[in-house]
Design a protein around this motif. Structure first.
Motif, mmCIF file in Angstrom:
data_model
loop_
_atom_site.group_PDB
_atom_site.id
_atom_site.type_symbol
_atom_site.label_atom_id
_atom_site.label_comp_id
_atom_site.label_asym_id
_atom_site.label_seq_id
_atom_site.Cartn_x
_atom_site.Cartn_y
_atom_site.Cartn_z
ATOM 1 N N PHE A 185 -7.710 -2.148 -6.244
ATOM 2 C CA PHE A 185 -8.587 -0.975 -6.205
ATOM 3 C C PHE A 185 -8.465 -0.230 -4.877
ATOM 4 O O PHE A 185 -8.652 0.980 -4.818
ATOM 5 N N TYR A 186 -8.147 -0.976 -3.829
ATOM 6 C CA TYR A 186 -7.919 -0.337 -2.532
ATOM 7 C C TYR A 186 -6.719 0.618 -2.611
ATOM 8 O O TYR A 186 -6.710 1.675 -1.970
ATOM 9 N N GLY A 187 -5.736 0.273 -3.430
ATOM 10 C CA GLY A 187 -4.569 1.128 -3.606
ATOM 11 C C GLY A 187 -4.925 2.463 -4.239
ATOM 12 O O GLY A 187 -4.340 3.507 -3.901
ATOM 13 N N ILE A 188 -5.900 2.465 -5.169
ATOM 14 C CA ILE A 188 -6.338 3.730 -5.779
ATOM 15 C C ILE A 188 -6.966 4.626 -4.715
ATOM 16 O O ILE A 188 -6.778 5.852 -4.707
ATOM 17 N N SER A 189 -7.681 4.008 -3.795
ATOM 18 C CA SER A 189 -8.269 4.764 -2.685
ATOM 19 C C SER A 189 -7.178 5.371 -1.806
ATOM 20 O O SER A 189 -7.277 6.528 -1.377
ATOM 21 N N ILE A 190 -6.121 4.616 -1.548
ATOM 22 C CA ILE A 190 -4.997 5.118 -0.749
ATOM 23 C C ILE A 190 -4.320 6.291 -1.461
ATOM 24 O O ILE A 190 -3.993 7.318 -0.845
ATOM 25 N N ALA A 191 -4.111 6.159 -2.772
ATOM 26 C CA ALA A 191 -3.468 7.228 -3.543
ATOM 27 C C ALA A 191 -4.304 8.507 -3.507
ATOM 28 O O ALA A 191 -3.761 9.619 -3.406
ATOM 29 N N CYS A 198 -3.352 5.498 -11.242
ATOM 30 C CA CYS A 198 -4.223 4.338 -11.056
ATOM 31 C C CYS A 198 -3.500 3.024 -11.331
ATOM 32 O O CYS A 198 -3.685 2.040 -10.603
ATOM 33 N N ILE A 199 -2.657 2.997 -12.368
ATOM 34 C CA ILE A 199 -1.943 1.754 -12.711
ATOM 35 C C ILE A 199 -0.972 1.365 -11.602
ATOM 36 O O ILE A 199 -0.945 0.216 -11.143
ATOM 37 N N VAL A 200 -0.160 2.332 -11.160
ATOM 38 C CA VAL A 200 0.805 2.041 -10.088
ATOM 39 C C VAL A 200 0.070 1.634 -8.816
ATOM 40 O O VAL A 200 0.466 0.673 -8.132
ATOM 41 N N SER A 201 -0.997 2.331 -8.488
ATOM 42 C CA SER A 201 -1.748 2.028 -7.271
ATOM 43 C C SER A 201 -2.424 0.667 -7.367
ATOM 44 O O SER A 201 -2.446 -0.102 -6.390
ATOM 45 N N TYR A 202 -2.966 0.365 -8.541
ATOM 46 C CA TYR A 202 -3.651 -0.914 -8.725
ATOM 47 C C TYR A 202 -2.667 -2.076 -8.630
ATOM 48 O O TYR A 202 -2.945 -3.096 -7.993
ATOM 49 N N ILE A 203 -1.506 -1.936 -9.257
ATOM 50 C CA ILE A 203 -0.494 -2.993 -9.187
ATOM 51 C C ILE A 203 -0.025 -3.186 -7.741
ATOM 52 O O ILE A 203 0.226 -4.301 -7.293
ATOM 53 N N PRO A 243 0.800 -1.234 0.000
ATOM 54 C CA PRO A 243 0.000 0.000 0.000
ATOM 55 C C PRO A 243 0.830 1.279 0.000
ATOM 56 O O PRO A 243 0.358 2.314 -0.477
ATOM 57 N N TYR A 244 2.064 1.213 0.529
ATOM 58 C CA TYR A 244 2.854 2.453 0.591
ATOM 59 C C TYR A 244 3.239 2.944 -0.802
ATOM 60 O O TYR A 244 3.339 4.145 -1.036
ATOM 61 N N TYR A 245 3.439 2.025 -1.742
ATOM 62 C CA TYR A 245 3.735 2.439 -3.118
ATOM 63 C C TYR A 245 2.546 3.194 -3.716
ATOM 64 O O TYR A 245 2.724 4.154 -4.480
ATOM 65 N N ALA A 246 1.343 2.751 -3.375
ATOM 66 C CA ALA A 246 0.143 3.462 -3.840
ATOM 67 C C ALA A 246 0.094 4.859 -3.237
ATOM 68 O O ALA A 246 -0.265 5.837 -3.913
ATOM 69 N N TYR A 247 0.465 4.966 -1.957
ATOM 70 C CA TYR A 247 0.489 6.270 -1.281
ATOM 71 C C TYR A 247 1.487 7.210 -1.961
ATOM 72 O O TYR A 247 1.180 8.379 -2.231
#
Length: 679
Positions: A406-412, A397-402, A331-335
């Protein structure tokens, strides 16, 4: 200490610091003078706007609750009294924020001018403390009231969020109508009646324009960002409860995911306070250049470091899916993707529109060929800029999704909005400095005051990038993540929600059309209100004895009252369209069609909000080139062309662009609450 308790304590500290700033600023001694008189006139207009907006918010909260109640009875559905109560509470909390912005802050303008008599540092501290107070108290109030409800049920938080968004719709769009109409009306008045004094304390249109500019850019932008901020938090909370409902994650990781957004916000509050302290340390060394942006950078660094340690302590997730990441859960990468993305977006907006860069200069040079060429330049740039924002959104969105699905997009998205109190502070600096500068030019002959207010206005312009483009992209992503979280929480499958049929296509088409139709009604209101300003300015000079000689005051109360009534009444039809249609779709058709409606609205927002914002901003900053003395300044034979073009540019950037962002946020949160009602 639990995560909620930590957040409430941090929010309380933030609010207390804001109140302390309020007390110290209020203690500044002031001798009544011309600036006090003019500020009082402007403040009267701002306060009247606030009262009218507050009345409209209460009415629309009541009407919407009544619609939910009647539909629940008619369709034999459960009516959630507690959630409607939370809806009211959200609207009231934003209304209190509106009172702070429109009732308290304007009274400090004469005090800021008083401080401008001394050293520039004293003037800057007065400006900065005032806008910091605004950001701190606003965020603190909304968080304390909202997250006190989370201990009861996350469903109450959804109702609260709907109230927040509903209120921000009226303050942002209503303020936009008020501002754009006064701006266009004043411009037409200058063209039709050139012999009347215009940039003058005797002209009610000019005073109302100052008040409207303040109301729109401070209360409007502030409420807009708070709405997106709350949506981004809500999406992460909904995802956490969806994980609890639909997966077999351990109790430990579920508790960690529920508390994660609360910890992120607590860290962001600490970062904002450290950034505030950093500014004051820099001021002791008389360092002013880029100090507002440095405040943001410090807050972002603190947030990134603190969030790293929070996310590092998360337990690993073995149950991987599209929601948590197909390959890994990082999740930190998404952040980080969110933080880097918002930096790129702000920088791109500045390069495309700021008067410091080439693009605004090229637009200004088009004035030689008439206003039509200026419009063509702005439209071309606005349409082409959609490609850049599409790339940024896709990369985030791509980096967060990977990284985390979809939770990663929310974190971003939350990362982009985590330092909202700092963003409100630095974005509010420019309109306050602009209002102070205008009042100083009307009321003071002091060379020191005029120089300090002009320099303050120049420093405020450094934050221009954190504006409409930032607001549009955060609104879009926050709305998208709430939709995704709601789908997951409700347990719907892709096959049932995205099976293309006639009714589903109808939902998409309505979603695309309704925001545009609503925008058309808003433009009609601008036409009507602008004509009123033209006629009212002329009427007051003709009918108020001794106004032309400067021995009487213009009637700003009557002018403001009528204009604000037009603006708020003009929101009735758009509000009905964007509120009633999704309610009817959800209750009478099905959830799939309702989500199709929300998707259509998202597409409409994405295709036009960036275009309108960039086109309007670049025209406005091209005009700034003339106002700063370039290309012949105000005396240029081409100034009239750029001035007229800026009237339409103002319509683009201050009304149409923000309106779409608010429409999609409101539709999204309304869709969420309807789905919760119907589950």
């Amino acid at each position: 200490m639990t995560a909620i308790q930590l957040l409430l304590v941090c929010s309380l500290i933030l609010g207390i610091i804001g109140i302390i700033q309020l007390i110290f600023t209020k203690k500044i001694k002031l001798k009544k003078n011309q600036s006090h008189k003019i500020s009082a006139l402007v403040s009267d207009g701002i306060k009247l706007y606030g009262l009218r907006a507050f009345s409209s918010i209460l009415q629309i909260l009541t009407y919407t609750s009544l619609i939910f109640y009647l539909l629940s009875i008619f369709l034999n559905k459960q009516f959630l009294w507690s959630q409607i109560g939370a809806f009211y509470l959200g609207g009231l909390s934003m209304s209190i924020t509106l009172f702070i912005l429109t009732g308290i802050i304007p009274a400090f303008i004469p005090k800021i001018l008083e401080k401008s008599k001394g050293y520039f540092k004293d003037s800057f501290i007065s400006h900065f403390n005032t806008v910091s107070m605004l950001g701190f108290i606003s965020i603190s109030l909304v968080l304390i009231i909202g997250f006190s409800l989370l201990d009861v049920s996350y469903k109450l938080l959804i109702g609260y969020g709907l109230g927040v968004i509903f209120s921000s719709l009226f303050t942002r769009i209503g303020g936009g109508l008020f501002k754009v109409s006064s701006h266009i009306g004043l411009g037409i008045s200058k063209m039709r009646d050139p012999n009347l004094p215009h940039k003058d304390v005797r002209n009610t249109g000019y005073l109302v324009n100052i008040a409207a500019d303040y109301a729109h850019k401070l209360s409007g932008f502030c409420s807009d960002i708070i709405g997106s901020f709350f949506l981004s938090i809500l999406s992460m909370i909904l995802f956490a409860f969806a994980f609890e409902k639909n997966t077999h994650l351990s109790t430990t990781i579920l508790d960690q995911l529920k508390s994660l957004p609360l910890h992120i916000i607590s860290i962001s509050i600490i970062g904002s306070l450290i950034g505030y302290g950093f500014v004051h340390l820099r001021l002791k060394r008389n360092a002013y250049q880029n100090i507002l942006l440095e405040n943001l950078y410090v807050a972002l660094i603190i947030c990134s470091i603190g969030t790293y340690f929070i996310m590092k302590s998360l337990d690993p997730i073995d149950h991987l899916s599209v929601w948590t990441g197909l390959y890994t859960f990082k999740p930190y990468y998404a952040y980080l993707a969110g933080l880097i993305g918002v930096t790129l977006i702000c920088y791109t907006s500045e390069v495309l529109t700021s008067s410091k860069y080439k693009t605004a200069n090229l637009c200004a040079q088009e004035s030689e060929f008439g206003s039509s060429m200026i419009h063509l330049f702005g439209i071309s740039l606005g349409l082409k800029s959609n490609f850049l924002y599409l790339i940024y959104i896709l990369l985030i969105c791509i980096v967060s999704y990977i990284s985390a699905g979809f939770y990663g997009i929310s974190i971003a998205t939350l990362a982009m909005l985590s330092v909202s109190s700092t963003i409100i502070t630095i974005n509010s600096f420019s309109p306050l400095a602009k209002s102070v500068n205008k009042i100083a030019n009307l009321s003071s002959s002091s060379h020191t005051i005029l120089n300090h207010s002009k320099k303050m206005n120049h420093l405020g312009s450094a934050t221009i990038a954190i504006g409409n483009g930032y607001s549009a992209i955060t609104s879009l992503l926050a709305s998208c993540t709430v939709c995704l979280a709601t789908i997951y929480l409700a347990g719907y499958s892709y096959d049932s929600l995205f099976s293309i049929n006639t009714v589903w296509l109808l939902g998409i088409i309505l979603g695309v059309m309704i925001p545009l139709i609503s925008s058309g009604f808003l433009v009609s209101v601008v036409q009507k209100t602008s004509k009123y300003f033209v006629n009212e300015i002329k009427r007051q000079f003709n009918e108020i004895p001794f106004l032309s000689e400067g021995k009487a005051n213009p009637d700003i109360i009557k002018c403001t009252d009528k204009a604000v009534c037009y603006s708020m009444d003009g929101l009735i039809i758009p509000s009905i369209l964007i509120a009633l249609i999704p309610i009817l779709i959800g209750y009478l058709l099905n959830i799939a069609t309702l989500l199709a409606f929300a998707i259509g609205a998202l597409l409409s927002c994405f295709s036009l909000s960036f275009y309108w914002s960039i086109a309007g901003d670049v025209i406005g900053n091209a005009r700034t080139q003339f106002n700063n003395g370039r290309y012949g300044g105000d005396n240029s034979p081409y100034y009239k062309e750029i001035d007229q073009s800026n009237q339409i540019g103002t319509l683009y950037k201050d009304l149409l662009g923000p309106s779409l962002s608010l429409f999609i946020k409101f539709i999204t949160i309304l869709t969420t609450i309807i789905i919760i009602f119907l589950i």
